[in-house]
Every structure is written in C-alpha cells, then in structure tokens.
Scaffold this motif. Structure first.
Motif, PDB file in Angstrom:
ATOM      1  N   LEU A 127       3.038  -0.153   1.767  1.00  0.00           N
ATOM      2  CA  LEU A 127       3.102  -0.331   3.218  1.00  0.00           C
ATOM      3  C   LEU A 127       3.237   0.992   3.951  1.00  0.00           C
ATOM      4  O   LEU A 127       2.840   1.097   5.112  1.00  0.00           O
ATOM      5  N   GLU A 128       3.778   1.997   3.287  1.00  0.00           N
ATOM      6  CA  GLU A 128       3.795   3.327   3.897  1.00  0.00           C
ATOM      7  C   GLU A 128       2.364   3.851   4.061  1.00  0.00           C
ATOM      8  O   GLU A 128       2.045   4.523   5.045  1.00  0.00           O
ATOM      9  N   LEU A 129       1.508   3.530   3.105  1.00  0.00           N
ATOM     10  CA  LEU A 129       0.097   3.931   3.219  1.00  0.00           C
ATOM     11  C   LEU A 129      -0.581   3.181   4.362  1.00  0.00           C
ATOM     12  O   LEU A 129      -1.381   3.757   5.106  1.00  0.00           O
ATOM     13  N   LEU A 130      -0.260   1.904   4.520  1.00  0.00           N
ATOM     14  CA  LEU A 130      -0.796   1.140   5.653  1.00  0.00           C
ATOM     15  C   LEU A 130      -0.282   1.718   6.975  1.00  0.00           C
ATOM     16  O   LEU A 130      -1.018   1.825   7.954  1.00  0.00           O
ATOM     17  N   ALA A 131       0.984   2.130   6.988  1.00  0.00           N
ATOM     18  CA  ALA A 131       1.558   2.747   8.189  1.00  0.00           C
ATOM     19  C   ALA A 131       0.839   4.045   8.541  1.00  0.00           C
ATOM     20  O   ALA A 131       0.658   4.364   9.724  1.00  0.00           O
ATOM     21  N   MET A 132       0.399   4.792   7.528  1.00  0.00           N
ATOM     22  CA  MET A 132      -0.362   6.020   7.784  1.00  0.00           C
ATOM     23  C   MET A 132      -1.631   5.707   8.567  1.00  0.00           C
ATOM     24  O   MET A 132      -2.000   6.430   9.495  1.00  0.00           O
ATOM     25  N   VAL A 133      -2.293   4.614   8.187  1.00  0.00           N
ATOM     26  CA  VAL A 133      -3.523   4.197   8.881  1.00  0.00           C
ATOM     27  C   VAL A 133      -3.209   3.878  10.341  1.00  0.00           C
ATOM     28  O   VAL A 133      -3.895   4.347  11.256  1.00  0.00           O
TER      29      VAL A 133
END
Length: 200
Positions: free
Chosen positions: A59-65
C-alpha cells in the motif's frame, strides 16, 4: 497505515481489527455446532511490528502513485488527505489473542505461510534487463496490480471517481514491475484452525 504512521494511527487500526475480528468470531460461533470446526486464512504478517514491510509495503507503493498524481494535478490534495484504506494485516499473536479473548473457539493450529509476488521460487535471481525484455516480470507486476485492484477498486472509485482508475493501476503496475525486477517481495498469510467450544 504505513511505516511512517504515528503510533496513535497504528493503535487505532489495531483496535478496529480487534473489534471487527471479535464480531466476526462471535457471529461464526452462532452458526457452528459445538465441536464444529472452522479454518480461516487472512492476509497478515510474521512480525509483531504493524508498520513492518510485511504489512504495509504494497500500500505504500500505491500511495506513491497517488502522491505522484497529486503533484501532477490529476488528484486534488484534499482528496488524498481524506482517503484511508481499511487494511490491517494481523500478526499470529494478535490473531491468537483475539480468539482467546472472544472465547467461543479453541485453537487447533495456527501457521503463517508466505507467497511470493512473483511465481518463481525464492532462489531465482533476476537479471532485470533479461526478465523485463522477456515480459516475465512485466506480466507478474501487472498480475499483482490487478489483484490489488480487485480488492480496492471500489474504494478508490467512490473517493476519487472512475475516470482515473485505469491511470492509477497502470502506474501502480509499473512501480511493481520495477520493484519485482530488483527484489523479492512476499505476501504473508495467517491460517488458523478453530474448534467451537462447548457451551458452559
């Protein structure tokens, strides 16, 4: 919830997990006969730290997006600031504690198992140029992105609107492809076998 979240945020998510899981167990206890068995599997983590990579990384990667799209003016800053995903990955000890606290079930067995984001085994070392040109990591990254999309698309659509969903998951897939070409990442699952206690 992320690795950078303050302790009160982590605590709030944990308390919500406790409430929700207790209600779930109580409802299942009403459905099962005494001595009846139930096996549950849920996304979890091995670590006792709720902010560990095991629980938050995807979800941190999704937050980056989403943050990138804010910087580019595609998503409004206030929209992002009011968006929360109800996601908590419990540890084995948290699952066990809640089963014991709720009291309707005895624990027969509790295990944690892991599943690679990619479908090759852990010993495989990726040459990113070869793998990406062959399309393997590209396919695997997009597969993981679609799996996360299946879970969270309705939340994202209700908050940000449907028009940007394809863009979110195309970007998310590209980040996953990049990470999967450089590192081995895993999902962790907590599986527990329970027996309905006899009424006292």
């Amino acid at each position: 919830m992320a690795s950078t979240s303050p302790s009160n945020v982590l605590e709030a998510y944990y308390k919500q997990f406790q409430r929700d899981f207790s209600i779930f167990l109580n409802c299942r206890a009403e459905e099962l006969v005494e001595g009846g068995r139930m096996v549950l599997t849920c996304l979890g983590r091995k670590s006792d730290d709720p902010s560990s990579k095991e629980g938050c990384y995807i979800l941190e990667l999704l937050a980056m997006v989403l943050n990138e799209m804010v910087l580019q003016g595609i998503i409004k800053d206030d929209k992002l600031n009011t968006f929360n995903i109800p996601w908590y990955t419990p540890s084995p000890s948290e699952v066990k504690l809640q089963v014991v606290t709720e009291g309707s079930f005895s624990i027969d067995r509790l295990e944690v198992f892991e599943v690679n984001w990619n479908t090759l085994n852990n010993e495989k070392t990726f040459d990113s140029e070869v793998e990406i040109s062959d399309g393997y990591i590209v396919a695997q990254g997009m597969r993981v992105a679609q799996g996360i999309r299946a879970i969270f698309e309705s939340l994202l659509v209700s908050h940000f609107g449907e028009a940007i969903i394809e863009e979110i998951f195309n970007r998310f897939g590209k980040i996953l492809i990049d990470r999967m070409s450089k590192e081995i990442n895993k999902f962790f699952f907590v599986t527990i076998s329970l027996t309905r206690k006899h009424n006292q």
